[in-house]
Design an enzyme around this catalytic site. Structure first.
Site, PDB file in Angstrom:
ATOM      1  N   ARG A   2      92.302  28.992  44.590  1.00 19.98           N
ATOM      2  CA  ARG A   2      91.607  28.767  43.360  1.00 19.98           C
ATOM      3  C   ARG A   2      92.415  29.757  42.919  1.00 19.98           C
ATOM      4  O   ARG A   2      91.764  30.493  42.021  1.00 19.98           O
ATOM      5  CB  ARG A   2      90.616  30.118  44.369  1.00 19.98           C
ATOM      6  CG  ARG A   2      89.850  28.866  45.729  1.00 19.98           C
ATOM      7  CD  ARG A   2      88.820  28.425  44.713  1.00 19.98           C
ATOM      8  NE  ARG A   2      87.766  27.548  45.581  1.00 19.98           N
ATOM      9  CZ  ARG A   2      86.917  26.566  45.561  1.00 19.98           C
ATOM     10  NH1 ARG A   2      87.020  26.367  43.987  1.00 19.98           N
ATOM     11  NH2 ARG A   2      86.266  26.363  46.305  1.00 19.98           N
ATOM     12  N   SER A  29      71.360  40.057  49.394  1.00 23.36           N
ATOM     13  CA  SER A  29      70.281  39.413  49.196  1.00 23.36           C
ATOM     14  C   SER A  29      69.070  39.553  48.446  1.00 23.36           C
ATOM     15  O   SER A  29      68.427  40.831  48.119  1.00 23.36           O
ATOM     16  CB  SER A  29      69.609  39.351  50.547  1.00 23.36           C
ATOM     17  OG  SER A  29      67.853  39.289  51.013  1.00 23.36           O
ATOM     18  N   GLY A  30      68.529  38.490  47.651  1.00 26.73           N
ATOM     19  CA  GLY A  30      67.848  38.290  46.587  1.00 26.73           C
ATOM     20  C   GLY A  30      65.688  38.322  47.456  1.00 26.73           C
ATOM     21  O   GLY A  30      65.636  38.339  46.500  1.00 26.73           O
ATOM     22  N   GLU A  69      81.254  29.002  45.200  1.00 23.11           N
ATOM     23  CA  GLU A  69      82.896  27.820  45.319  1.00 23.11           C
ATOM     24  C   GLU A  69      83.141  28.468  46.348  1.00 23.11           C
ATOM     25  O   GLU A  69      83.636  28.211  47.170  1.00 23.11           O
ATOM     26  CB  GLU A  69      83.326  27.697  44.064  1.00 23.11           C
ATOM     27  CG  GLU A  69      82.801  27.382  42.826  1.00 23.11           C
ATOM     28  CD  GLU A  69      83.540  27.798  41.659  1.00 23.11           C
ATOM     29  OE1 GLU A  69      83.172  26.387  40.369  1.00 23.11           O
ATOM     30  OE2 GLU A  69      84.131  28.538  41.026  1.00 23.11           O
ATOM     31  N   ALA A 121      95.984  36.737  56.326  1.00 27.07           N
ATOM     32  CA  ALA A 121      96.625  36.275  55.419  1.00 27.07           C
ATOM     33  C   ALA A 121      96.769  34.879  55.477  1.00 27.07           C
ATOM     34  O   ALA A 121      97.277  34.472  54.633  1.00 27.07           O
ATOM     35  CB  ALA A 121      97.785  36.939  55.803  1.00 27.07           C
ATOM     36  N   ARG A 122      97.056  33.968  56.720  1.00 25.84           N
ATOM     37  CA  ARG A 122      96.593  32.802  56.505  1.00 25.84           C
ATOM     38  C   ARG A 122      95.447  31.967  55.892  1.00 25.84           C
ATOM     39  O   ARG A 122      95.336  31.014  54.924  1.00 25.84           O
ATOM     40  CB  ARG A 122      96.416  32.674  58.005  1.00 25.84           C
ATOM     41  CG  ARG A 122      97.131  30.724  58.040  1.00 25.84           C
ATOM     42  CD  ARG A 122      96.531  29.995  59.568  1.00 25.84           C
ATOM     43  NE  ARG A 122      97.363  29.229  59.557  1.00 25.84           N
ATOM     44  CZ  ARG A 122      97.523  28.079  60.895  1.00 25.84           C
ATOM     45  NH1 ARG A 122      96.796  29.175  61.610  1.00 25.84           N
ATOM     46  NH2 ARG A 122      98.118  26.558  61.235  1.00 25.84           N
TER      47      ARG A 122
HETATM   48  C1  FAD Z   1      89.511  22.062  41.902  1.00 19.54           C
HETATM   49  C2  FAD Z   1      88.807  22.452  43.468  1.00 19.54           C
HETATM   50  C3  FAD Z   1      87.174  21.628  42.901  1.00 19.54           C
HETATM   51  C4  FAD Z   1      86.269  21.399  44.014  1.00 19.54           C
HETATM   52  N1  FAD Z   1      85.198  20.631  44.074  1.00 19.54           N
HETATM   53  C5  FAD Z   1      83.612  20.240  44.485  1.00 19.54           C
HETATM   54  C6  FAD Z   1      83.024  18.930  44.882  1.00 19.54           C
HETATM   55  O1  FAD Z   1      83.055  18.850  43.528  1.00 19.54           O
HETATM   56  N2  FAD Z   1      82.391  19.172  45.349  1.00 19.54           N
HETATM   57  C7  FAD Z   1      82.046  20.205  46.547  1.00 19.54           C
HETATM   58  O2  FAD Z   1      81.576  19.550  47.313  1.00 19.54           O
HETATM   59  N3  FAD Z   1      83.185  21.120  46.611  1.00 19.54           N
HETATM   60  C8  FAD Z   1      84.056  20.670  45.543  1.00 19.54           C
HETATM   61  N4  FAD Z   1      85.490  21.437  46.155  1.00 19.54           N
HETATM   62  C9  FAD Z   1      85.423  22.475  47.026  1.00 19.54           C
HETATM   63  C10 FAD Z   1      86.007  21.297  48.290  1.00 19.54           C
HETATM   64  O3  FAD Z   1      85.628  20.130  48.557  1.00 19.54           O
HETATM   65  C11 FAD Z   1      86.599  22.512  49.358  1.00 19.54           C
HETATM   66  O4  FAD Z   1      85.146  22.776  50.501  1.00 19.54           O
HETATM   67  C12 FAD Z   1      86.280  24.358  49.430  1.00 19.54           C
HETATM   68  O5  FAD Z   1      88.190  24.079  48.572  1.00 19.54           O
HETATM   69  C13 FAD Z   1      87.095  24.097  50.461  1.00 19.54           C
HETATM   70  O6  FAD Z   1      88.359  24.310  51.339  1.00 19.54           O
HETATM   71  P1  FAD Z   1      88.204  23.800  52.951  1.00 19.54           P
HETATM   72  O7  FAD Z   1      87.401  22.795  53.763  1.00 19.54           O
HETATM   73  O8  FAD Z   1      90.234  23.917  52.624  1.00 19.54           O
HETATM   74  O9  FAD Z   1      88.555  25.301  53.086  1.00 19.54           O
HETATM   75  P2  FAD Z   1      87.894  26.079  54.864  1.00 19.54           P
HETATM   76  O10 FAD Z   1      86.725  25.492  55.401  1.00 19.54           O
HETATM   77  O11 FAD Z   1      88.808  27.446  55.029  1.00 19.54           O
HETATM   78  O12 FAD Z   1      88.488  24.827  55.341  1.00 19.54           O
HETATM   79  C14 FAD Z   1      90.222  25.261  55.854  1.00 19.54           C
HETATM   80  C15 FAD Z   1      90.992  24.002  55.844  1.00 19.54           C
HETATM   81  O13 FAD Z   1      90.160  23.838  57.578  1.00 19.54           O
HETATM   82  C16 FAD Z   1      90.262  22.431  58.013  1.00 19.54           C
HETATM   83  N5  FAD Z   1      89.015  22.419  58.428  1.00 19.54           N
HETATM   84  C17 FAD Z   1      87.538  22.815  58.382  1.00 19.54           C
HETATM   85  N6  FAD Z   1      86.600  22.457  58.348  1.00 19.54           N
HETATM   86  C18 FAD Z   1      86.565  21.622  58.989  1.00 19.54           C
HETATM   87  C19 FAD Z   1      86.199  20.329  59.379  1.00 19.54           C
HETATM   88  N7  FAD Z   1      84.637  20.187  59.074  1.00 19.54           N
HETATM   89  N8  FAD Z   1      87.103  19.075  60.152  1.00 19.54           N
HETATM   90  C20 FAD Z   1      88.222  19.207  59.679  1.00 19.54           C
HETATM   91  N9  FAD Z   1      89.231  20.203  59.201  1.00 19.54           N
HETATM   92  C21 FAD Z   1      88.126  21.228  59.084  1.00 19.54           C
HETATM   93  C22 FAD Z   1      91.454  21.878  57.603  1.00 19.54           C
HETATM   94  O14 FAD Z   1      92.089  21.750  57.419  1.00 19.54           O
HETATM   95  C23 FAD Z   1      90.514  22.865  55.561  1.00 19.54           C
HETATM   96  O15 FAD Z   1      91.522  23.196  54.563  1.00 19.54           O
HETATM   97  C24 FAD Z   1      86.513  21.759  45.024  1.00 19.54           C
HETATM   98  C25 FAD Z   1      86.878  22.988  45.203  1.00 19.54           C
HETATM   99  C26 FAD Z   1      88.206  23.049  44.295  1.00 19.54           C
HETATM  100  C27 FAD Z   1      89.152  23.552  44.468  1.00 19.54           C
END
Ligand code: FAD
Length: 244
Positions: free
Chosen positions: A198, A99-100, A85, A188-189
């Protein structure tokens, strides 16, 4: 008489997060902000309330880049399913994990502690995420099932290692509840983006429902963040737990 093979296993419920290193503070956020108007010199003389006011202005306007000139490195020990996650967070973060393939993985496995809810509240739907603690009988079965499956996996893992099979192949039989360890670095961001998804705070602008285990790790991280960047953390909370 031959006896059944045994391999020692350890059942753990702890989720370890420790601060290894950090750089910067609330004032380095303001310094990065004020360089644009050539006023970054006087930041050390600012009162704490002036620092808070400037941080609030950045947070409320979603002016995020000044929060990137700092770093936090954490050491984490948790089951692999937590890391799966965690590693979904891609932006402004760095990871290095055990690493495994190169190491024999310790046969240490996660079993939920009694503080972890294990059953849905009766009548609730899955997306309600309404959970509660189980009965004694459910706990007994949970512990037995975990211990039995882990023991079997550990025995078969060791059996393959003993006959010279590659670690990277033998590990196939280990569950995602096997403990691993990693270093996690963020600014921090990106840390606020991680915490907003999380941690579980119903009062947040966009409340998230993270799984219990990663939320307990995130709670520990948030406490350390609040300690090191009190103005930034308080502003993050005041403006709805949204990363700027
Ligand atoms: C409660 C919960 C349930 C979840 N359930 C699932 C699930 O069932 N299946 C699953 O696969 N995942 C699941 N996730 C994972 C979720 O989809 C995200 O992968 C994870 O929370 C990381 O978020 P993020 O992409 O915002 O973070 P980061 O990867 O750190 O990205 C930060 C920000 O950068 C920008 N960004 C990053 N990459 C891109 C891109 N390629 N294009 C455009 N903008 C981008 C976006 O604004 C993003 O919010 C879950 C997450 C949570 C919290």
């Amino acid at each position: 008489m031959s006896t059944a093979p045994t391999t020692e296993i350890t059942l753990r419920s702890d989720l370890i997060v420790g601060l290894v290193d950090h750089m910067g503070d609330d004032r380095s956020v303001i310094r990065a902000m004020l360089v644009s108007s050539d006023k970054d010199d006087g930041v050390d003389d600012m009162s704490p309330s002036a620092v808070q006011g400037r941080v609030n202005a950045l947070m409320s306007n979603k002016h995020g880049t000044p929060f990137e000139h700092n770093a936090f490195t954490f050491y984490v020990e948790a089951p692999i399913f937590v890391f799966r996650e965690w590693h979904r967070h891609r932006i402004g973060v760095s990871f290095n994990e055990m690493s495994g393939r190169y190491s024999v993985l310790p046969t240490q496995f996660y079993v939920p502690g009694r503080d972890r809810p294990i059953v849905p509240v009766e009548g609730s739907k899955q997306m309600d995420y309404a959970t509660e603690h189980g009965s004694e009988e459910q706990w007994r079965i949970l512990r037995q099932a975990h211990a039995a499956a882990y023991s079997e996996a550990a025995i078969e893992y060791q059996r393959m290692l003993d006959v010279g099979i590659l670690k990277e192949v033998a590990r196939n039989v280990l569950p995602v509840a096997t403990y691993s360890k990693m270093y996690f670095t963020a600014n921090a961001r990106s840390l606020m983006a991680f915490l907003s998804l999380r941690t579980n705070h119903p009062e947040a602008t966009f409340p998230s429902k993270p799984q219990w285990e990663i939320a307990r790790c995130a709670d520990q991280i948030e406490a350390m963040f609040a300690d090191l960047f009190p103005a930034t953390h308080s502003s993050y909370v005041e403006y709805g737990r949204v990363a700027p």
